[in-house]
Design an enzyme around this catalytic site. Structure first.
Site, PDB file in Angstrom:
ATOM      1  N   CYS A 169       0.794  -1.226   0.000  1.00 45.33           N
ATOM      2  CA  CYS A 169       0.000   0.000   0.000  1.00 45.33           C
ATOM      3  C   CYS A 169       0.828   1.280   0.000  1.00 45.33           C
ATOM      4  O   CYS A 169       0.625   2.165  -0.829  1.00 45.33           O
ATOM      5  CB  CYS A 169      -0.939  -0.009   1.197  1.00 45.33           C
ATOM      6  SG  CYS A 169      -1.952   1.478   1.347  1.00 45.33           S
ATOM      7  N   PHE A 170       1.763   1.407   0.937  1.00 49.16           N
ATOM      8  CA  PHE A 170       2.475   2.670   1.083  1.00 49.16           C
ATOM      9  C   PHE A 170       3.684   2.788   0.168  1.00 49.16           C
ATOM     10  O   PHE A 170       4.440   3.752   0.248  1.00 49.16           O
ATOM     11  CB  PHE A 170       2.868   2.894   2.542  1.00 49.16           C
ATOM     12  CG  PHE A 170       1.763   3.521   3.356  1.00 49.16           C
ATOM     13  CD1 PHE A 170       1.667   4.890   3.479  1.00 49.16           C
ATOM     14  CD2 PHE A 170       0.796   2.728   3.948  1.00 49.16           C
ATOM     15  CE1 PHE A 170       0.643   5.479   4.189  1.00 49.16           C
ATOM     16  CE2 PHE A 170      -0.239   3.301   4.674  1.00 49.16           C
ATOM     17  CZ  PHE A 170      -0.325   4.677   4.791  1.00 49.16           C
TER      18      PHE A 170
END
Length: 291
Positions: A169-170
């Site tokens: 995700c990041f």
């Protein structure tokens, strides 16, 4: 949850902030909002509460902005993310993490030192989910900017669509997400279910995302550091300060022409049963390791 439908990948339209977002906000924001500050819970309970709030929004047209934390470091996988061959229960246990699969899309992230938010609200089926996405992100952006963080939204041309089996995700921001100097500060995931919309995500107090590699069966591609409030605004990097900023931002945006305090969420009598039902569904291995 069988009536849910997949939301197209984020990236086909440019989320807006400022006047354009305010117009979108007026189209999707309900007249009445409630705010829920939840105590820290295990990951399964947190996901079940969000799923129950989504169901409630569809059934009763209520709108709830929720903030919460986690009792233990937990990795959450996106609804359609492939985990087989990448993660395993043994590897997660050895790394000291718990795991859940979200009712929303997106990719793996580690929930640890963060403020997690969720927004469950009715959404007219004639409206694009992207209008709701832009409206919620406007509230988020105003909140973190009020803390002195030089945050901005990622424009569509700066972030091509990311597949569910893409990087964690990041690692890479999607269109409409919030960054500081190109690094993601707030990661979000969405799901639309009939006439209701759920968006939830993480505002990083500190960057622990590199620890995802400890739970992977295969080597993950090196990820650039994420942004965090600890790095951008260390005096503001506490759960209560961020939650207060979110509550103030929601009140300002949702009621721009009158000073109104957003009331606390009062769960209906059947809410514990709704949560229990979703907890049973989301807690099965068939769900967690579905892909």
């Amino acid at each position: 949850m069988s009536s849910s439908r997949v939301v197209p990948p984020i990236g086909a339209e440019t989320p807006q902030s400022g006047p354009a977002a305010a117009v979108g906000l007026a189209r999707v924001m309900p007249r009445e909002w409630t705010f829920l500050r939840s105590p820290a819970s295990d990951g399964l309970t947190n996901m079940a509460i969000d799923a129950a709030l989504l169901e409630l929004a569809g059934d009763t047209a209520c709108a709830v902005w929720r903030c919460y934390a986690w009792t233990a470091p937990t990795i959450s996988f996106g609804r359609n993310e492939r985990t087989q061959g990448r993660f395993s229960s043994d590897q997660l246990r050895d790394a000291g993490f718990r795991a859940v699969r979200r009712p929303t899309g997106g990719r793996a992230l580690l929930h640890s030192r963060e403020v997690t938010y969720s927004v469950a609200m009715p959404l007219d089926e004639r409206l694009s989910w992207r209008v709701a996405y832009a409206a919620v992100n406007d509230v988020l952006l105003r909140a973190v900017q009020s803390l002195g963080v030089p945050a901005q939204l990622v424009a569509d041309h700066e972030a091509p669509a990311i597949a569910p089996d893409g990087p964690v995700c990041f690692d890479r921001p999607a269109a409409g997400e919030i960054t500081v100097h190109g690094r993601k500060l707030v990661g979000s995931a969405v799901w639309r279910q009939g006439g209701a919309y759920l968006q939830h995500g993480s505002i990083l107090l500190a960057d622990d995302q590199a620890r995802l590699a400890d739970a992977a069966e295969v080597a993950l591609p090196p990820s650039p550091p994420a942004a965090s409030l600890e790095a951008c605004a260390p005096t503001q990097a506490t759960w209560s300060i961020v939650v207060d900023a979110l509550a103030a931002s929601l009140a300002t945006v949702a009621t721009p022409h009158r000073a109104v305090t957003i009331e606390p969420f009062a769960p209906p009598r059947d809410f514990p049963a709704r949560v229990a039902s979703h907890r049973a569904a989301l807690g099965s291995d068939d769900w967690l390791w579905r892909r």
